[in-house]
Scaffold this active site. Structure first.
Site, PDB file in Angstrom:
ATOM      1  CD  GLU A 228       0.256   6.924   7.650  1.00 18.30           C
ATOM      2  OE1 GLU A 228       0.038   7.955   8.334  1.00 18.30           O
ATOM      3  OE2 GLU A 228      -0.644   6.276   7.081  1.00 18.30           O
TER       4      GLU A 228
ATOM      5  CE1 TYR B 204       7.412 -14.967  -8.111  1.00 17.91           C
ATOM      6  CE2 TYR B 204       7.844 -13.777  -6.084  1.00 17.91           C
ATOM      7  CZ  TYR B 204       6.972 -14.154  -7.080  1.00 17.91           C
ATOM      8  OH  TYR B 204       5.678 -13.706  -7.066  1.00 17.91           O
TER       9      TYR B 204
ATOM     10  CG  ASP C 199      -0.217  -0.235   2.538  1.00 11.90           C
ATOM     11  OD1 ASP C 199       0.905  -0.776   2.544  1.00 11.90           O
ATOM     12  OD2 ASP C 199      -0.790   0.127   3.578  1.00 11.90           O
TER      13      ASP C 199
END
Length: 439
Positions: free
Chosen positions: A418, A345, A141
């Site tokens: 944040e 991967y 996100d």
């Protein structure tokens, strides 16, 4: 010999071929800082919105629409449905030149969030045929919000760009979910590459970042060469002969055989490969077999992961795993079928020349440290197999707190400070501008 040492020294400190430092002018730094300051609040709101509405791999429809709508509002050329739910935005600079790609992943994980936040996820999704809780437990996100903001900042600095920027918003980095099937190579980065995301115009270099709680906010952790491990998913089916639990001699017990195989696989790491060269990790994440306490089942299924940093070791260990499992099962009269889900991967390997050239730019953004090799995997490696690439970590732990005590990626208690998002935008913006404007 002296000339060779001198050349290597120049590369190490990040000088270009003409002797100029690959770093930004003060005016450009100030412009980036101003742009980031103006968008930081909006970026945090994007991140919180995406966090509250997480979507599993291949199912990122809402997130992709949010991204595409924003990119269109900036006047970029936008392609949607790229490799599934992927989004590509293209920004053409003031003049022609090189092409740089910036990548962010969008998908979430089948995890129930245990962080007390007003925007904590309450979402549900379908994963491998089951309804599950969904959470952004790996920072995707934040990655998406960072790249959305980077696009806006770079649009505001278009007149300083000598070349083109491609913004790659990638689905399905985490791999499989309800809509992405076992052994399907066309998911995530591979699907976007197959869809031509690195072509028309052809990309010259690609950059990516990842939020990580192992470092405080303001830290940019990099490493030249291998930085993240290859990741191979393997399945082992151990077959025996079903019988009554009170009479095990009448059958072949696959549960006992499975237990021996789990332990035997660990001797490959501890006794059969030279882990002084590169580390190797073999982990079993799932064991399923039987349905009653008094019935020895016909078979047991194991699911696990192999992590390596060297292709030759990867091939060698896969061979040893197959031999070990088959031999242990055969010793009790059973059978073991070992399969590696292909393709796995690859190792994430930072281009050494590109890393050296861009390091002075990173140092202008925050505190740079050399990252240890991490045994997590990233399909950013697929982009690096096609063009030179650099992947780095963005510290997300609040300064003053102990990063060692922070919940790790993929934890239900994973969270970020944040303030790290603005650092990420400054870094990605600076890398794009500096790369394009270098000779």
């Amino acid at each position: 010999m002296r000339k060779k040492i001198k050349v290597l020294t120049l590369i190490a400190v990040g000088l270009t071929a003409n002797g100029s430092a690959s770093a930004l002018e003060p005016a450009t730094q100030n412009a980036i800082q101003l742009g980031v300051s103006g968008i930081e609040k909006k970026m945090i709101n994007w991140r919180r919105d995406i966090h509250a509405h997480p979507e599993l791999s291949g199912q990122e429809h809402r997130t992709a629409k949010l991204v595409a709508d924003h990119l269109r509002s900036l006047g970029l050329k936008v392609q949607t449905g790229v490799g599934g739910t992927g989004v590509l935005g293209i920004l053409e600079g003031a003049t022609g030149g090189k092409v740089v790609a910036l990548r962010a992943d969008m998908d979430a994980l089948p995890i129930k969030e245990l962080v007390d936040l007003p925007f904590a996820s309450k979402a549900k999704g379908r994963n491998m045929g089951k309804e599950v809780d969904v959470m952004h437990a790996c920072g995707h996100d934040g990655h998406t919000a960072i790249l959305m903001a980077t696009a806006e900042v770079l649009v505001g600095m278009r007149d300083q760009l000598r070349g083109t920027v491609k913004f790659i918003f990638q689905p399905a980095e985490e791999g499989l979910s309800e809509e992405t099937h076992d052994e399907d190579p066309h998911i995530g980065a591979r699907a976007m590459i197959d869809a031509g995301v690195l072509e028309n115009p052809k990309v010259d270099a690609v950059f990516g970042l990842h939020l990580i709680p192992g470092f405080p906010v303001g830290t940019l952790a990099y490493r030249s060469g291998p930085i993240l491990a290859s990741g191979d998913t393997f399945k082992i089916k151990v077959s025996g002969k079903q019988t009554h639990g009170g009479f095990p001699w009448n059958g072949i017990d696959p549960i006992v055989g499975t237990s021996q195989i789990v332990l035997g696989l660990q001797t490959i790491v501890s006794r059969q490969v030279n882990i002084a060269k590169e580390p190797v990790v073999i982990s079993i994440g799932s064991i399923n077999g039987g349905n009653r306490e008094n019935i020895i089942p016909e078979s047991v299924d194991l699911l696990g992961t192999l992590r390596t940093f060297d292709d030759d070791m990867r091939t060698d260990v896969q061979s040893r795993m197959k031999r070990t499992a088959e031999s242990i099962a055969a010793a009790s009269g059973g059978k073991a079928d070992v399969q590696f889900v292909k393709p796995g991967y690859s190792t994430t390997i930072n281009d050494e020349s590109l890393t050296a050239r861009m390091l002075p730019t990173l140092k202008q953004i925050g505190t740079t440290v050399i990252s240890p090799k991490l045994s997590a995997s990233e399909d950013f490696s697929e982009f690096q197999k096609k063009v030179p690439g650099m992947f780095f970590f963005l510290g997300s732990t609040t300064p003053g707190s102990d990063p060692k005590k922070a919940a790790p990626n993929h934890s239900p208690k994973f969270e970020i400070d944040e303030a790290s998002l603005a650092v990420g935008v400054r870094a990605m913006t600076a890398l794009a501008i500096d790369y394009l404007n270098q000779p």
